[in-house]
Scaffold this motif. Structure first.
Motif, PDB file in Angstrom:
ATOM      1  N   UNK A  11       0.833  -1.205   0.000  1.00  0.00           N
ATOM      2  CA  UNK A  11       0.000   0.000   0.000  1.00  0.00           C
ATOM      3  C   UNK A  11       0.859   1.243   0.000  1.00  0.00           C
ATOM      4  N   UNK A  12       1.989   1.185   0.718  1.00  0.00           N
ATOM      5  CA  UNK A  12       2.886   2.344   0.778  1.00  0.00           C
ATOM      6  C   UNK A  12       3.505   2.623  -0.588  1.00  0.00           C
ATOM      7  N   UNK A  13       3.936   1.571  -1.281  1.00  0.00           N
ATOM      8  CA  UNK A  13       4.526   1.746  -2.610  1.00  0.00           C
ATOM      9  C   UNK A  13       3.499   2.280  -3.593  1.00  0.00           C
ATOM     10  N   UNK A  14       2.275   1.741  -3.495  1.00  0.00           N
ATOM     11  CA  UNK A  14       1.216   2.207  -4.387  1.00  0.00           C
ATOM     12  C   UNK A  14       0.919   3.673  -4.147  1.00  0.00           C
ATOM     13  N   UNK A  15       0.922   4.078  -2.900  1.00  0.00           N
ATOM     14  CA  UNK A  15       0.664   5.482  -2.559  1.00  0.00           C
ATOM     15  C   UNK A  15       1.753   6.376  -3.116  1.00  0.00           C
ATOM     16  N   UNK A  16       3.025   5.938  -3.009  1.00  0.00           N
ATOM     17  CA  UNK A  16       4.130   6.748  -3.529  1.00  0.00           C
ATOM     18  C   UNK A  16       4.051   6.864  -5.057  1.00  0.00           C
ATOM     19  N   UNK A  17       3.618   5.753  -5.690  1.00  0.00           N
ATOM     20  CA  UNK A  17       3.455   5.789  -7.145  1.00  0.00           C
ATOM     21  C   UNK A  17       2.376   6.791  -7.530  1.00  0.00           C
ATOM     22  N   UNK A  18       1.267   6.778  -6.793  1.00  0.00           N
ATOM     23  CA  UNK A  18       0.192   7.725  -7.062  1.00  0.00           C
ATOM     24  C   UNK A  18       0.645   9.154  -6.810  1.00  0.00           C
ATOM     25  N   UNK A  19       1.450   9.338  -5.739  1.00  0.00           N
ATOM     26  CA  UNK A  19       1.953  10.677  -5.438  1.00  0.00           C
ATOM     27  C   UNK A  19       2.816  11.201  -6.577  1.00  0.00           C
ATOM     28  N   UNK A  20       3.702  10.357  -7.106  1.00  0.00           N
ATOM     29  CA  UNK A  20       4.578  10.782  -8.205  1.00  0.00           C
ATOM     30  C   UNK A  20       3.756  11.115  -9.445  1.00  0.00           C
ATOM     31  N   UNK A  21       2.771  10.267  -9.750  1.00  0.00           N
ATOM     32  CA  UNK A  21       1.923  10.488 -10.924  1.00  0.00           C
ATOM     33  C   UNK A  21       1.107  11.763 -10.772  1.00  0.00           C
ATOM     34  N   UNK A  22       0.510  11.937  -9.591  1.00  0.00           N
ATOM     35  CA  UNK A  22      -0.304  13.126  -9.338  1.00  0.00           C
ATOM     36  C   UNK A  22       0.536  14.390  -9.441  1.00  0.00           C
ATOM     37  N   UNK A  23       1.746  14.342  -8.861  1.00  0.00           N
ATOM     38  CA  UNK A  23       2.624  15.515  -8.875  1.00  0.00           C
ATOM     39  C   UNK A  23       3.011  15.882 -10.298  1.00  0.00           C
ATOM     40  N   UNK A  24       3.335  14.870 -11.118  1.00  0.00           N
ATOM     41  CA  UNK A  24       3.735  15.149 -12.505  1.00  0.00           C
ATOM     42  C   UNK A  24       2.565  15.719 -13.292  1.00  0.00           C
ATOM     43  N   UNK A  25       1.410  15.088 -13.189  1.00  0.00           N
ATOM     44  CA  UNK A  25       0.247  15.557 -13.946  1.00  0.00           C
ATOM     45  C   UNK A  25      -0.123  16.976 -13.551  1.00  0.00           C
ATOM     46  N   UNK A  26      -0.057  17.259 -12.257  1.00  0.00           N
ATOM     47  CA  UNK A  26      -0.404  18.600 -11.787  1.00  0.00           C
ATOM     48  C   UNK A  26       0.572  19.636 -12.338  1.00  0.00           C
ATOM     49  N   UNK A  27       1.868  19.308 -12.316  1.00  0.00           N
ATOM     50  CA  UNK A  27       2.879  20.244 -12.810  1.00  0.00           C
ATOM     51  C   UNK A  27       2.721  20.480 -14.308  1.00  0.00           C
ATOM     52  N   UNK A  28       2.519  19.414 -15.067  1.00  0.00           N
ATOM     53  CA  UNK A  28       2.355  19.551 -16.519  1.00  0.00           C
ATOM     54  C   UNK A  28       1.136  20.412 -16.842  1.00  0.00           C
ATOM     55  N   UNK A  29       0.029  20.154 -16.152  1.00  0.00           N
ATOM     56  CA  UNK A  29      -1.191  20.924 -16.390  1.00  0.00           C
ATOM     57  C   UNK A  29      -1.012  22.386 -16.001  1.00  0.00           C
ATOM     58  N   UNK A  30      -0.406  22.609 -14.858  1.00  0.00           N
ATOM     59  CA  UNK A  30      -0.160  23.979 -14.380  1.00  0.00           C
ATOM     60  C   UNK A  30       0.731  24.739 -15.346  1.00  0.00           C
ATOM     61  N   UNK A  31       1.748  24.075 -15.842  1.00  0.00           N
ATOM     62  CA  UNK A  31       2.704  24.740 -16.735  1.00  0.00           C
ATOM     63  C   UNK A  31       2.107  25.016 -18.111  1.00  0.00           C
ATOM     64  N   UNK A  32       1.221  24.155 -18.563  1.00  0.00           N
ATOM     65  CA  UNK A  32       0.576  24.433 -19.848  1.00  0.00           C
ATOM     66  C   UNK A  32      -0.228  25.727 -19.753  1.00  0.00           C
ATOM     67  N   UNK A  33      -0.929  25.890 -18.652  1.00  0.00           N
ATOM     68  CA  UNK A  33      -1.693  27.115 -18.455  1.00  0.00           C
ATOM     69  C   UNK A  33      -0.761  28.323 -18.338  1.00  0.00           C
ATOM     70  N   UNK A  34       0.360  28.137 -17.676  1.00  0.00           N
ATOM     71  CA  UNK A  34       1.340  29.226 -17.571  1.00  0.00           C
ATOM     72  C   UNK A  34       1.829  29.638 -18.950  1.00  0.00           C
ATOM     73  N   UNK A  35       2.178  28.661 -19.768  1.00  0.00           N
ATOM     74  CA  UNK A  35       2.710  28.974 -21.095  1.00  0.00           C
ATOM     75  C   UNK A  35       1.671  29.679 -21.954  1.00  0.00           C
ATOM     76  N   UNK A  36       0.426  29.253 -21.888  1.00  0.00           N
ATOM     77  CA  UNK A  36      -0.619  29.923 -22.652  1.00  0.00           C
ATOM     78  C   UNK A  36      -0.808  31.355 -22.180  1.00  0.00           C
ATOM     79  N   UNK A  37      -0.839  31.545 -20.861  1.00  0.00           N
ATOM     80  CA  UNK A  37      -1.049  32.886 -20.326  1.00  0.00           C
ATOM     81  C   UNK A  37       0.096  33.819 -20.687  1.00  0.00           C
ATOM     82  N   UNK A  38       1.316  33.277 -20.746  1.00  0.00           N
ATOM     83  CA  UNK A  38       2.481  34.109 -21.048  1.00  0.00           C
ATOM     84  C   UNK A  38       2.809  34.133 -22.539  1.00  0.00           C
ATOM     85  N   UNK A  39       2.035  33.425 -23.338  1.00  0.00           N
ATOM     86  CA  UNK A  39       2.147  33.487 -24.803  1.00  0.00           C
ATOM     87  C   UNK A  39       0.746  33.684 -25.366  1.00  0.00           C
TER      88      UNK A  39
END
Length: 592
Positions: free
Chosen positions: A4-32
């Motif tokens: 369960x701990x490993x699965x949680x860490x995997x979800x944390x890594x996936x969630x963190x990456x998806x959130x960053x990618x989504x956030x940055x896409x919005x940043x790039x659009x707003x600044x371009x």
């Protein structure tokens, strides 16, 4: 089974990456915001990109911060798909950070600047009006947003001038020979009647849903904004370019003369080709390809029955009236008929076709004298604008019939229209991959598509086939003259002479091409390098799979992952080949 701990860490890594990618896409659009507008995102339709030095430095610091945040994402805990997303995402930011050191942003203006084709590519001052042709104007707010943009155009121009002035101070300036084209481009826009300005074009095509009184109000505001803001800004720009900028520019060509020019060009070669090839290696590759294609040209020339040398054949192709349309209208009709002829043949080679339509339109008159024969603007992601294949009707006596088939295969279908539209339609990919663009992949694909005319039955006429070879030669020559000018210190005349000796294209096109390479170092290297890699991968798959090779499946593999660096594409195709070999044999494949 994962704990369960490993699965949680995997979800944390996936969630963190998806959130960053989504956030940055919005940043790039707003600044371009101009890029966002072209994509159909109207949230920032009243803004131009902020090109102040302060904003550029802030964006650079932001990229560094994103790279630091990426270090905290545990790649090992991601799925294979997300590992690729992370690798590509990080690669973009690393590229932007590396490029920043060379201060290419201090050269924001050249003779071919157009609407933004990607993030980090704001429109050029003298072609900014083209943005209007790529936006939706359906509501009063759409027009009011454009009015706000008109009001901010003077600031945008002043920011560009400030960058150019800093470039003068640091001796980071394009050569005089290409800058001398800019004043004329601006002069055509210094109109006395604001309704003749390209910036006024939206107010000439109101939808019926907007009441007449509103149309009149908006039109009056536009005339005032153009007369009092836009045209004076263009006059300031024209004065600066003619009085300060061009006199301060070098008469030599090649970025070797800029600060850290040789290092910068090596970076551009790597960036645009997505390989580790050096300028010397690319130059040698170009010489080899020129020799190979020249031999093929000799063979096709003999098929036409022409009696004479290859240079004499080039002269014949450039000058005989049988190869040219008399008017631009006839030329446009021929292009449109050719596109309709190509469309139904594509089922032979393609399993997946884009849903987005495309149109064939003339290149705007204001830019036609200074740009090449044709190019493509991608469809808006929201479906509000089709893909657009722009064909140059300026001086039709310089636009030969024999180049029309390869050009259409490249710029329209199945070239750029299939590549960009199918990528956009892959909604399972993150947005930065759906809309991202690696030049070696996109242009390599489009150049590869020129060769598909043989399989589609489009090169039965040896002159059309020679046209394809002349286009292939054009991209091979690019490798030689681009590296020649920017790394080996060739003169512009050397580049022009080499081009004329090895390709039958018209002198007007060749001159525009060479000047484009001067303005955009390294970009032209991507086409041939990408084409050769895609062709190599297809040949590898054909040999490995034999009768099980299906070209329609191969094209899906190449196209449906979005734009990719060539090394990543190679790994993807190799994995597909391995999967096909391991799969049980069922029915025979088709379409080789």
């Amino acid at each position: 089974m994962l704990s369960l701990e490993s699965e949680a860490k995997k979800m944390d890594a996936t969630t963190a990456l998806h959130a960053l990618i989504s956030e940055e896409w919005q940043y790039q659009l707003e600044h371009s915001p101009t890029y966002a507008s072209v994509q159909g995102d109207r949230r920032w339709n009243g803004r131009w990109d902020d090109l102040s030095l302060e904003a550029i430095e802030a964006d650079h610091r932001h990229s560094l911060q994103v790279l630091e945040r990426l270090k905290k994402v545990d790649r090992a805990r991601l799925s294979a798909d997300d590992q690729l997303n992370l690798d590509l995402f990080r690669r973009d930011y690393e590229t932007w950070v590396e490029e920043h050191q060379f201060k290419w942003y201090l050269l924001p203006t050249n003779q071919v600047g157009g609407i933004p084709e990607g993030i980090k590519q704001p429109p050029g001052v003298q072609t900014a009006y083209q943005l209007a042709d790529n936006l939706r104007f359906e509501t009063v707010k759409d027009y009011e947003d454009w009015l706000v943009r008109l009001g901010g155009f003077g600031t945008y121009v002043d920011q560009v001038v400030a960058l150019m002035r800093e470039g003068l101070r640091e001796k980071r300036v394009h050569p005089q020979v290409i800058l001398q084209r800019i004043p004329g481009q601006v002069e055509r826009q210094l109109v006395e009647d604001p309704t003749k300005s390209g910036f006024f074009s939206p107010f000439l095509r109101f939808p019926a849903s907007i009441p007449l009184a509103e149309q009149q109000r908006l039109s009056a505001l536009a005339r005032d904004a153009i007369q009092k803001g836009v045209v004076p800004a263009l006059r300031r720009f024209h004065q600066f370019v003619t009085a300060e900028y061009i006199p301060g520019a070098s008469q030599q060509v090649g970025i070797w003369q800029l600060p850290e020019g040789e290092k910068m060009y090596a970076f551009f070669a790597r960036r645009f080709t997505t390989t580790d090839l050096t300028p010397d290696e690319i130059h040698a590759l170009g010489l080899s390809e020129v020799k190979r294609i020249r031999a093929e040209m000799e063979a096709i020339m003999k098929r036409t029955g022409f009696q004479g040398t290859l240079p004499e054949f080039f002269h014949y192709l450039r000058t005989d009236p049988r190869f040219y349309h008399r008017t631009g209208e006839d030329l446009l009709l021929h292009y449109r008929a050719l596109a309709k002829r190509i469309d139904p043949t594509l089922v032979r080679l393609f399993k997946t076709h884009p849903r987005q339509p495309y149109a064939v339109e003339p290149t705007p008159d204001e830019m036609a004298p200074d740009v090449t024969t044709g190019f493509y603007y991608p469809a808006a992601a929201d479906g509000s604008r089709p893909g657009t294949y722009l064909v140059n009707l300026y001086r039709p006596e310089t636009r030969p019939r024999w180049e029309m088939v390869p050009l259409t295969l490249h710029e329209a279908v199945p070239g750029h229209h299939f590549q960009t539209s199918l990528a956009t339609e892959q909604t399972g990919l993150p947005d930065f991959r759906r809309f991202g663009y690696y030049v070696a992949y996109g242009e390599g694909w489009a150049l590869y598509c020129e060769t598909l005319g043989d399989e589609l039955g489009l090169y039965a006429d040896p002159y059309d086939k020679f046209g394809q070879l002349s286009y292939d030669m054009w991209r091979a020559v690019r490798l030689v003259v681009d590296t020649g000018m920017h790394a080996k210190r060739w003169t512009r005349q050397q580049a022009l002479d080499y081009f004329m000796e090895n390709a039958p294209r018209q002198q007007l096109d060749i001159t525009n091409e060479v000047d484009r390479y001067i303005a955009w170092p390294g970009q032209a290297l991507a086409y041939k390098v990408g084409q050769l890699k895609i062709r190599e991968l297809r040949t590898r798959a054909e040999r490995a799979l034999g009768g099980r090779f299906d070209v329609r499946e191969f094209h899906d593999v190449v196209l449906l992952g979005g734009s990719l660096p060539l090394d990543v594409l190679e790994r993807k195709v190799d994995a597909w080949i391995a999967g096909q070999k391991a799969a049980p044999r069922t029915t025979s494949a088709t379409g080789k």
